[in-house]
Design an enzyme around this catalytic site. Sequence first.
Site, PDB file in Angstrom:
ATOM      1  CG  ASP A 224     -32.430  26.404 -30.124  1.00  9.30           C
ATOM      2  OD1 ASP A 224     -32.162  27.550 -30.541  1.00  9.30           O
ATOM      3  OD2 ASP A 224     -33.566  25.917 -30.216  1.00  9.30           O
ATOM      4  CG  ASN A 232     -32.949  34.007 -40.576  1.00  5.45           C
ATOM      5  OD1 ASN A 232     -31.953  33.873 -41.288  1.00  5.45           O
ATOM      6  ND2 ASN A 232     -33.625  32.983 -40.077  1.00  5.45           N
ATOM      7  CG  HIS A 237     -34.621  34.303 -44.518  1.00  7.48           C
ATOM      8  ND1 HIS A 237     -34.935  33.461 -43.466  1.00  7.48           N
ATOM      9  CD2 HIS A 237     -35.556  35.285 -44.499  1.00  7.48           C
ATOM     10  CE1 HIS A 237     -36.010  33.904 -42.854  1.00  7.48           C
ATOM     11  NE2 HIS A 237     -36.423  35.011 -43.464  1.00  7.48           N
ATOM     12  CG  ASP A 241     -30.001  29.735 -45.953  1.00  8.14           C
ATOM     13  OD1 ASP A 241     -30.677  29.478 -44.935  1.00  8.14           O
ATOM     14  OD2 ASP A 241     -30.495  29.841 -47.095  1.00  8.14           O
ATOM     15  CD  GLU A 267     -33.818  28.459 -34.565  1.00  5.43           C
ATOM     16  OE1 GLU A 267     -34.473  29.146 -33.754  1.00  5.43           O
ATOM     17  OE2 GLU A 267     -34.213  28.193 -35.710  1.00  5.43           O
TER      18      GLU A 267
END
Length: 346
Positions: A224, A232, A237, A241, A267
């Site tokens: 994680d 973000n 965003h 990515d 994530e």
Amino acid sequence: MFIDLSEVTQRLRRMSSEELDVSGSYQSFLLDLICEGKDTLVVDQVSVWLFDDISNPKKLINVANTQWDNDLNAEDYPVLLCEEYPNYFKAISTGVSINATDAHSDPRTAEFRDTYLISNNITTMLDATIFKNGIPHGVVCCEGRGPLREWQSAEIAYAEMVADCCSRRLLVSELWTLQQQMTKLAFHDALTGLKNRRYLMDSGHREIRRHIRAGEQLSVVMLDIDHFKRINDSYGHEIGDVVLKAFAQCCQGTLRAEDCLCRLGGEEFIVLLPNTPTEGAREVAERLRISVEKNIIETAHHHIQVTVSCGVAQVNLAKPFSYSLKQVDHAIYDAKAQGRNCVVCC
């Protein structure tokens, strides 16, 4: 020459109905049809040519040929440019077969005289259009080197049947390719290219059965990315990515070929480690953690460093795979509670 259409048609129909592997090259799944056409029509060569773009063709590409000893690589396929042979391409685009008794003088094929016919001793041609959804898609070209030949209506009809059989094979090949693409989409994460949750669950159940039979241990690592929401929020965003893709590549580069890295979503990622006990999985998780921490992700305007929290568990082979996922999920919570950027084993 006389052709008994009823006999040769039945043979061609039986041949075209046989189950065939269409996952290979055009040559591999069209060769039997064009060889049958060559023998039946008693010509010297039969080839298949396809338009590069059915809606706006610029060239014909030779994809199969009775003269080839082996498959050609796609980049080596012979090509005919439309602009160099306008009369021929115009004739093909009508969908009407070209029955050129004298290929050197017929206006539809005479354009090939100096560039192909003379050097290959071709005297006569019979070309039948291959259709796709009613639109010309290519052509089956039958060529003879002997005396000039007045093509009979039965021969023209037979050549057209060969073209139709090729059309059906090509359609099956396209459907197979589409099925493969759909399968890939169903089991892959579009952003990272990794396997997805659906694949993970199927693979987990299979691996449990396999490891029970082999008497081996199976482990799982959950990863994680720490504080991913901040990335973000801070960079947007699109940068998020980029980070996810770079993270996935970093992890892939650290794992063995037999290890299976999947994206659960967001994530969160999972690694299935075949034939690996808990201690071995902990070592893998630690290598992943260090690799991620050292990997600086460069974008156009930023250098981003991330860390990852890891949970490790040995898969309980006596219980459903979801049980082990819950266990490793709890280990992730413990890793977060311990300050993140660490590895916790169940």
